[in-house]
Write an enzyme that holds these catalytic residues in place. Structure first.
Site, short mmCIF file in Angstrom:
data_model
loop_
_atom_site.label_atom_id
_atom_site.label_comp_id
_atom_site.label_asym_id
_atom_site.label_seq_id
_atom_site.Cartn_x
_atom_site.Cartn_y
_atom_site.Cartn_z
N LYS A 161 -14.10 -6.30 4.76
CA LYS A 161 -13.17 -6.13 5.56
C LYS A 161 -11.40 -7.20 5.81
O LYS A 161 -11.23 -8.59 5.16
CB LYS A 161 -13.21 -4.78 6.18
CG LYS A 161 -13.98 -3.95 6.25
CD LYS A 161 -12.56 -2.79 5.80
CE LYS A 161 -13.54 -1.61 5.28
NZ LYS A 161 -12.80 -0.95 4.03
N ASP B 53 -13.71 2.39 9.71
CA ASP B 53 -12.98 0.99 10.23
C ASP B 53 -13.21 0.98 11.81
O ASP B 53 -12.74 0.35 12.60
CB ASP B 53 -11.53 1.74 10.44
CG ASP B 53 -10.80 1.42 9.02
OD1 ASP B 53 -12.02 0.60 7.73
OD2 ASP B 53 -10.03 1.97 8.57
C1 S3P Z 1 -7.79 3.03 3.87
C2 S3P Z 1 -9.98 3.13 2.88
C3 S3P Z 1 -10.83 2.56 4.16
C4 S3P Z 1 -10.16 1.81 5.08
C5 S3P Z 1 -9.09 1.24 5.13
C6 S3P Z 1 -7.53 2.48 5.27
C7 S3P Z 1 -7.08 3.89 2.99
O1 S3P Z 1 -10.84 1.11 2.89
O2 S3P Z 1 -11.03 0.48 5.60
O3 S3P Z 1 -8.86 0.37 6.63
O4 S3P Z 1 -5.90 4.32 3.91
O5 S3P Z 1 -7.40 4.49 1.98
P1 S3P Z 1 -11.89 1.50 1.55
O6 S3P Z 1 -11.84 3.22 0.82
O7 S3P Z 1 -11.54 0.43 0.67
O8 S3P Z 1 -13.55 1.75 2.50
#
Ligand code: S3P
Length: 456
Positions: free
Chosen positions: A366, A339
């Protein structure tokens, strides 16, 4: 009677009035702040609290739209949730597989994490629920979550291509334990499978070739589940969960969110003379790729008062304005800073030399296509940026001309990154809409102003 909203029915949690803002070159940012609670941990505390027996108390919960939508969903599924004081919440759970059928669609607004984790939790219960969100969330792929949940016995009906929202999920009466190898490093996929696996007999296993954030595993252990995580290959993990545990309510203290702290860290680095202290920042190694990278670029980031709470390490960070140099960021670091690339690109623009960020394909799915959006944000402000396959290449020249209008694309992190850029740029940087900042960091603008940031 089940109502499946059509794609044209917009359920927006945002006001439809765009809120533009301009950030100008500012004097030194000086002071100490406590960044709000971690978003990932806040979602998980509410969801696991709702699946536990007895009371969970949460202090330091992130009170932002994404998390509040998860709280609403947990209420709609039968948990009792109360706000007892500022950032303090109590949850009385219903027990594993104890969710009640919600009477209306669950609207997750902008939040992929809330939506996908709750899909996992619902997939293990014999209920039917409609999942929906705003236009950004409706555009994001859900097949990656639905595929394993279907293997576990859930059924899905979706009109949108690629299983996109809105969709109806029918949870499994007798969920099956599976061994699942995630196709991409994603804590959301891993967590959805584990949450569905809570209701399955035997062991549910998730294997990931690149380790993603492990908050679900850590927190499940604290709630009383038997869960073991071991190394798999050079960068991966194998997680084994014993199904049908009894989860017991606990007290959760939410540390400050490193992904939100990131904007303050980069602002302090690029605004001359800055000296900022950030307390209680979570430093789980699966979240701190940005800090590692910035240090490699020459950033003065000191870490003190390191301690742990409920399995999550945290520290006080002191950040001082620094001369940065371009670096190459390896693809295998991406899950630990997924992120943070937008704001890293801002730091790279102020650095001397070329920064190459490798392996960014996941940025395309995203809250917006962040790979294109990052390049656009830089170019419109006079910085040379190029996308080559999955890599982003930024030519830093030690200063940023600025003067551009940045399109937010319903993405909070684009808005905050562009504003940070404006604080150090020669000409003001304008963003077309700051409304989405409220999804993760409602106090971002006043908190920045309190340190000396100039916004108008
Ligand atoms: C998150 C996982 C991430 C991240 C998101 C929060 C989480 O996504 O981008 O903002 O809390 O599990 P991905 O694991 O799908 O990349």
């Amino acid at each position: 009677m089940w109502y499946l909203p059509r794609a044209e029915d917009t359920i927006l949690t945002q006001s439809d009035q765009p809120r533009p803002l301009e950030a100008r070159e500012s004097g030194a940012l000086i002071g100490q702040v406590r960044i709000p609670g971690d978003k990932s941990i806040s979602h998980r505390a509410l969801i696991l609290g709702a699946l536990a027996v007895g009371q969970t108390t949460i202090s330091g919960l992130l009170e932002a739209e994404d998390v509040l939508n998860t709280a609403k969903a947990m209420r709609a599924l039968g948990a009792t949730i109360e706000r007892t004081a500022d950032f303090a919440w109590s949850v009385h759970g219903v027990g594993i597989a104890g969710f009640a059928e919600p009477r209306a669609p669950l609207d997750f607004g902008n939040s992929g994490t809330g939506c996908r984790l709750v899909m996992g939790a619902v997939a293990g219960c014999p209920i039917t629920a409609v999942f929906d969100g705003d236009a950004s969330l409706r555009g994001r792929p859900m097949r990656r979550i639905l595929d394993p949940l279907e293997l576990m016995g859930a059924r899905v009906s979706a009109n949108g291509e690629g299983g996109r929202l809105p969709l109806t999920l029918i949870g499994a009466r007798d969920p099956l334990p599976i061994v699942y190898r995630t196709p991409v490093a994603s804590a959301q996929i891993k967590s959805a499978v584990l949450l569905a696996g809570l209701a399955a007999p035997g062991t549910t296993t998730v294997i990931e070739t690149e380790a993603s954030r492990d908050h679900t595993e850590l927190m499940l252990g604290h709630f009383g589940a038997e869960i073991v995580s071991a190394r798999e290959g050079s960068h991966g993990r194998k997680i084994v969960l014993h199904g049908q545990p009894e989860l017991h309510g606990i007290d959760v203290v939410v540390p400050a969110d490193p992904s939100s702290a990131a904007f303050f860290v980069v602002a302090a680095l690029v605004v001359g003379g800055s000296d900022l202290v950030l307390s209680d920042v979570m430093i789980n190694p699966l979240r701190t790729g940005l800090f590692t990278t910035l240090r490699e670029m020459g950033a003065a980031i000191e870490q003190t008062e390191t301690r742990g709470d409920a399995g999550e390490p945290m520290a006080r960070l002191r950040v001082r304005a620094s001369k940065l140099r371009g670096v190459e960021v390896p693809a295998e670091r991406a899950p630990s800073m997924i992120d943070e690339y937008l704001v890293l690109a801002v730091a790279a623009a102020f650095a001397e030399g070329t920064t190459i960020m490798r392996g960014l394909h996941e940025l395309r799915v995203k809250e917006s296509d962040r790979l294109e959006a990052t390049a656009d944000m830089l170019r419109i402000n006079g910085v040379k940026a190029e996308i080559s396959g999955d890599d982003l290449i930024v030519e830093g020249r030690g200063h940023v001309p600025g003067g551009g209008l940045v399109a937010t694309h319903m993405d909070h992190r684009i808005a905050m990154s562009a504003l940070v850029m404006g604080l150090g740029a020669e000409k003001a940087v304008r963003v077309d809409d700051t409304a989405f900042i409220a999804t993760s960091f409602p106090d971002f603008i006043p908190m920045m102003r309190s340190l000396g940031a100039e916004f108008s």
